[in-house]
Write an enzyme that holds these catalytic residues in place. Structure first.
Site, mmCIF file in Angstrom:
data_model
loop_
_atom_site.group_PDB
_atom_site.id
_atom_site.type_symbol
_atom_site.label_atom_id
_atom_site.label_comp_id
_atom_site.label_asym_id
_atom_site.label_seq_id
_atom_site.Cartn_x
_atom_site.Cartn_y
_atom_site.Cartn_z
ATOM 1 N N GLY A 161 0.907 -1.097 0.147
ATOM 2 C CA GLY A 161 0.399 -0.064 0.193
ATOM 3 C C GLY A 161 0.887 1.482 0.115
ATOM 4 O O GLY A 161 0.666 1.817 -0.668
ATOM 5 N N ASP A 162 1.926 1.605 0.363
ATOM 6 C CA ASP A 162 3.254 2.390 0.555
ATOM 7 C C ASP A 162 3.615 2.618 -0.921
ATOM 8 O O ASP A 162 3.619 4.165 -0.785
ATOM 9 C CB ASP A 162 3.789 2.045 1.383
ATOM 10 N N ALA A 163 4.060 1.503 -1.629
ATOM 11 C CA ALA A 163 4.475 1.115 -2.591
ATOM 12 C C ALA A 163 4.219 2.312 -3.394
ATOM 13 O O ALA A 163 4.527 2.933 -4.460
ATOM 14 C CB ALA A 163 5.289 0.086 -2.795
#
Length: 410
Positions: free
Chosen positions: A180-182
């Protein structure tokens, strides 16, 4: 490293389409800093701003080797590093003094945090009317969750992504990487590039706030699932390693115990697979003739394909699937990835110069441009590594710098 500072490789010019873009990255952890790093990869002059104590959580996340933050160094490659405590009045004033030097400010504090320090959007744009203020938060600047903290696993669960991966007992599973961060970081870089295009040819264009929610970034990539539910009445469920939209597509195992992923998604690929495996009877079976019918009988065709592969050595499978042009790959771990001849030929890993480890292996700059050489970035800076040079360029006098340092502002 900016494009102007980048060395030439032979006679090839450097591929730096974002050269001249200046980014101040005051974000923490992974998502927003990744967006700024991706821009640095493409030539943007990117400055990393941290608190003087160097308390970015990413500096403590594994792997940390001999007290040195490996992940932080790789995630913040290609940036200059300065320190400044903008929570203090003198730090706030110095930030506003710096902003005319930048095109983009990247931050990921909880909604309203910067405003509480006297750094609301109007104040930031007052210091630089053409500034793009990219605010990357978990849930955006508005809505009932706007003030909630969030991390990648929260976004993955919230958007329905985690519901698609479950163990055999039905327990949802997270991967051991913050996808999700990427995804949010990729959107951050996309937003910056889009805003630079908007500003590029219009000297009268004004800056603006960009509201990027990490949860929405991941939701955007789960493209058909909402329409599938509303129009078809279905709720997509985990299917192990098979797919609901095509068959056969799964992870299979060879006779010598090698797991590999294969997708014969089109009817033509399935025809080649059936012929290659000596199973022309599949082609005469109405259950397998088209993708729609194969999807109805996914378990049956997968079992048949798995049985065929289970009788073959992996080297023979490689030869067959290469010859008939059906996409596949061994399920690699990082040892396999580093040894892969294709990645080696493409130089998919580069070595960042690093004062602590000598060099750090890290993924290459993406994308490439034929006839150009990509930048080879240095590793992420130590806390305040470039303070002297940066604040000297800003015009800070030695006594002023020393006073701010002794007051814990820098």
């Amino acid at each position: 490293m900016s494009a102007d500072d980048a060395p030439m490789a032979g006679q090839l010019p450097v591929y730096a389409p974002l050269a001249g873009v200046r980014i101040l990255d005051m974000a923490t952890v992974v998502a927003a800093p990744l967006g700024a790093t991706l821009c640095a990869d493409l030539g943007a002059d990117t400055v990393k701003l941290e608190l003087p104590a160097g308390t970015d959580t990413l500096r403590t996340l594994a792997p940390v080797l001999n007290g040195k933050p490996v992940w932080w160094k790789v995630a913040n490659r290609g940036k200059r590093g300065i320190t400044l405590d903008v929570r203090k009045p003198a730090g706030r004033d110095l930030l506003l003094r710096m902003l005319p030097r930048f095109d983009v400010l990247v931050e990921n504090f909880r909604t309203g945090t910067l405003a509480g320090w006297g750094l609301d959007t109007a104040t930031l744009l007052g210091a630089n009317p053409r500034l793009v203020v990219l605010r990357l938060t978990g849930f955006g600047q508005t809505g009932p969750y706007a003030r909630r903290p969030g991390f990648a696993r929260v976004f993955e669960a919230m958007t329905g992504y985690t519901s698609l991966t479950k163990s055999a007992d039905g327990t949802p599973l997270h991967a051991d990487f913050p996808l999700g961060d990427a995804v949010a970081g990729l959107y951050a870089a996309f937003c910056i590039a889009a805003e630079m295009v908007r500003l590029r040819d219009d000297p009268q264009a004004r800056g603006r706030e960009v509201d990027l929610a990490a949860s929405e970034a991941l939701l955007r990539l789960l493209d058909p699932i909402a329409a599938e539910h509303v129009l078809c009445g279905t709720v997509r469920q985990p299917r192990g390693s098979s797919a609901s939209y095509t068959a056969p597509s799964n992870i299979y195992c060879s006779a010598d115990g090698v797991h590999f992923s294969m997708a014969a998604s089109s009817d033509e690929m399935f025809r080649r697979l059936a012929q290659g495996l000596g199973r022309k009877d599949w082609l005469a079976d109405p259950r397998f003739g088209h993708n729609a019918s194969r999807r109805t009988h996914t378990a049956l065709i997968d079992a048949e394909v798995a049985q065929s592969f289970a009788a073959m050595q992996f080297d023979d499978i490689v030869e067959l699937l290469d010859r008939i042009a059906v996409p596949f790959s061994k399920v690699n771990d990082i040892r396999d990835v580093l040894a892969d001849p294709h990645f080696s030929a493409r130089q998919a890993f580069v070595h960042c110069a690093d004062p602590d480890f000598g060099v750090l292996p890290t993924a290459c700059v993406v994308p490439r441009s034929p006839g150009y050489q990509s930048l080879t970035p240095t590793s992420g800076p130590s806390v305040g590594q470039h303070n002297d040079a940066f604040y000297g360029e800003l015009g800070l006098q030695p006594d002023e710098f020393e006073q701010l340092r002794s007051d814990g502002v820098i």
